[in-house]
Motif scaffolding. Structure first.
Motif, PDB file in Angstrom:
ATOM      1  N   ASP A  10       0.833  -1.206   0.000  1.00 16.93           N
ATOM      2  CA  ASP A  10       0.000   0.000   0.000  1.00 16.93           C
ATOM      3  C   ASP A  10       0.869   1.258   0.000  1.00 16.93           C
ATOM      4  N   GLY A  45       0.986   1.940   7.173  1.00 16.55           N
ATOM      5  CA  GLY A  45       1.778   0.760   7.519  1.00 16.55           C
ATOM      6  C   GLY A  45       1.305   0.041   8.773  1.00 16.55           C
ATOM      7  N   VAL A  46       0.396   0.669   9.491  1.00 18.39           N
ATOM      8  CA  VAL A  46      -0.049   0.145  10.789  1.00 18.39           C
ATOM      9  C   VAL A  46      -1.232  -0.828  10.594  1.00 18.39           C
ATOM     10  N   ARG A  48      -4.658  -3.212  10.995  1.00 16.07           N
ATOM     11  CA  ARG A  48      -6.067  -2.777  11.050  1.00 16.07           C
ATOM     12  C   ARG A  48      -6.517  -2.413  12.470  1.00 16.07           C
ATOM     13  N   SER A 117      -1.109  -5.811   5.269  1.00 16.01           N
ATOM     14  CA  SER A 117      -2.522  -5.933   4.884  1.00 16.01           C
ATOM     15  C   SER A 117      -2.960  -7.362   4.615  1.00 16.01           C
ATOM     16  N   LYS A 118      -4.061  -7.732   5.250  1.00 10.58           N
ATOM     17  CA  LYS A 118      -4.658  -9.050   5.006  1.00 10.58           C
ATOM     18  C   LYS A 118      -5.336  -9.084   3.635  1.00 10.58           C
ATOM     19  N   ASN A 119      -5.499  -7.932   3.026  1.00  6.32           N
ATOM     20  CA  ASN A 119      -6.088  -7.856   1.684  1.00  6.32           C
ATOM     21  C   ASN A 119      -5.031  -7.914   0.579  1.00  6.32           C
TER      22      ASN A 119
HETATM   23  C1  BG6 Z   1      -0.958  -1.552   5.534  1.00  8.94           C
HETATM   24  C2  BG6 Z   1      -1.577  -0.200   5.303  1.00  8.94           C
HETATM   25  O1  BG6 Z   1      -0.310  -1.960   4.365  1.00  8.94           O
HETATM   26  O2  BG6 Z   1      -1.955  -2.513   5.858  1.00  8.94           O
HETATM   27  C3  BG6 Z   1      -2.441   0.204   6.492  1.00  8.94           C
HETATM   28  O3  BG6 Z   1      -0.562   0.755   5.101  1.00  8.94           O
HETATM   29  C4  BG6 Z   1      -3.449  -0.889   6.808  1.00  8.94           C
HETATM   30  O4  BG6 Z   1      -3.101   1.412   6.189  1.00  8.94           O
HETATM   31  C5  BG6 Z   1      -2.717  -2.219   7.023  1.00  8.94           C
HETATM   32  O5  BG6 Z   1      -4.188  -0.568   7.980  1.00  8.94           O
HETATM   33  C6  BG6 Z   1      -3.674  -3.376   7.303  1.00  8.94           C
HETATM   34  O6  BG6 Z   1      -4.464  -3.603   6.174  1.00  8.94           O
HETATM   35  P1  BG6 Z   1      -5.764  -4.501   6.134  1.00  8.94           P
HETATM   36  O7  BG6 Z   1      -6.087  -4.549   4.654  1.00  8.94           O
HETATM   37  O8  BG6 Z   1      -5.397  -5.855   6.661  1.00  8.94           O
HETATM   38  O9  BG6 Z   1      -6.804  -3.841   6.942  1.00  8.94           O
END
Ligand code: BG6
Ligand code: MG
Length: 216
Positions: A10, A45-46, A48, A117-119
């Motif tokens: 991200d 970077g933090v 969820r 990120s889990k996404n």
């Molecule tokens: C990081 C983003 O890569 O992933 C953050 O910079 C985000 O903004 C974090 O909160 C967790 O992401 P997700 O998709 O698991 O909510």
């Protein structure tokens, strides 16, 4: 010598930091926390749940919700985020990044993803770049999020490389700190980043040669 690269996703590979920001802004409005540029930056970077806690705290709301309610708020944010992510196409890869991935692949470097990120697997799929990555660190298995070094240490392990042969690419202060604490070479994007060993104002300036030049 560098042998492997661990990519944040991200804000480095795609402008999805903007989507996270939009979805968190909506959430901040809902809980009554004022949305400021400083708050937005501190979330980059933090993880969820850590992000949710920061937003609640910024408005003095950290004791207003039960754990169950907090999980519902985080789910609501994620549902809104996913709606934005579903619009992504390969055209949304940030300038210079596809080129860098090709250069690294063609020159035999290891490439893994070190995103909180889990996404992330979903985002890589929409951008159609999943195949560049020989591994993805699973953020669900980490005990500590960025700025802890764990995620970048795991990335080096995935590549079977010692830390000093690995570089990490980041747009967030928490991420640069994580890379540095892991003993790896930090590559930062963004004029306001502190402590990155290699720095670019934006992704369009990056290339293997430009990285090597700053390290020489
Ligand atoms: C990081 C983003 O890569 O992933 C953050 O910079 C985000 O903004 C974090 O909160 C967790 O992401 P997700 O998709 O698991 O909510
Ligand atoms: Mg990032």
């Amino acid at each position: 010598d560098l042998k492997g690269f661990a990519f944040d996703l991200d804000g480095v590979i795609a402008d999805t930091a903007r989507f996270h920001g939009q979805a968190w802004h909506q959430l901040a409005d809902k809980v009554g926390t004022e949305w400021t540029p400083e708050l937005a930056d501190s979330l980059k970077g933090v993880s969820r749940m850590d992000s949710l806690e920061l937003i609640l705290k910024a408005g003095g709301h950290e004791n207003d919700y039960t754990q169950e309610q907090k999980e519902a708020l985080a789910t609501e944010k994620n549902d809104n985020y996913i709606k934005l992510v579903e619009t992504l196409t390969p055209a949304d890869i940030l300038p210079g990044m596809k080129n860098l991935l090709d250069e690294l692949k063609d020159n035999g470097y290891h490439i893994v993803l070190a995103s909180a990120s889990k996404n992330a697997p979903k985002v890589l799929k929409y951008l159609q770049i999943t195949d560049y990555f020989e591994g993805i660190v699973d953020p669900a298995k980490l005990s500590h999020g960025k700025p802890d070094p764990e995620i970048y240490s795991e990335a080096a392990k995935l590549m079977n490389l010692p830390a000093n042969q690995v570089a990490g690419l980041e747009d967030a202060q928490a991420g640069v700190e994580s890379i540095n604490r892991a003993g790896e070479v930090s590559i930062g994007f963004g004029a306001s980043l502190k402590d990155a060993a290699v720095k670019f104002d934006n992704t369009s300036e990056v290339s293997l040669a430009a990285i090597k030049e700053q390290m020489a």
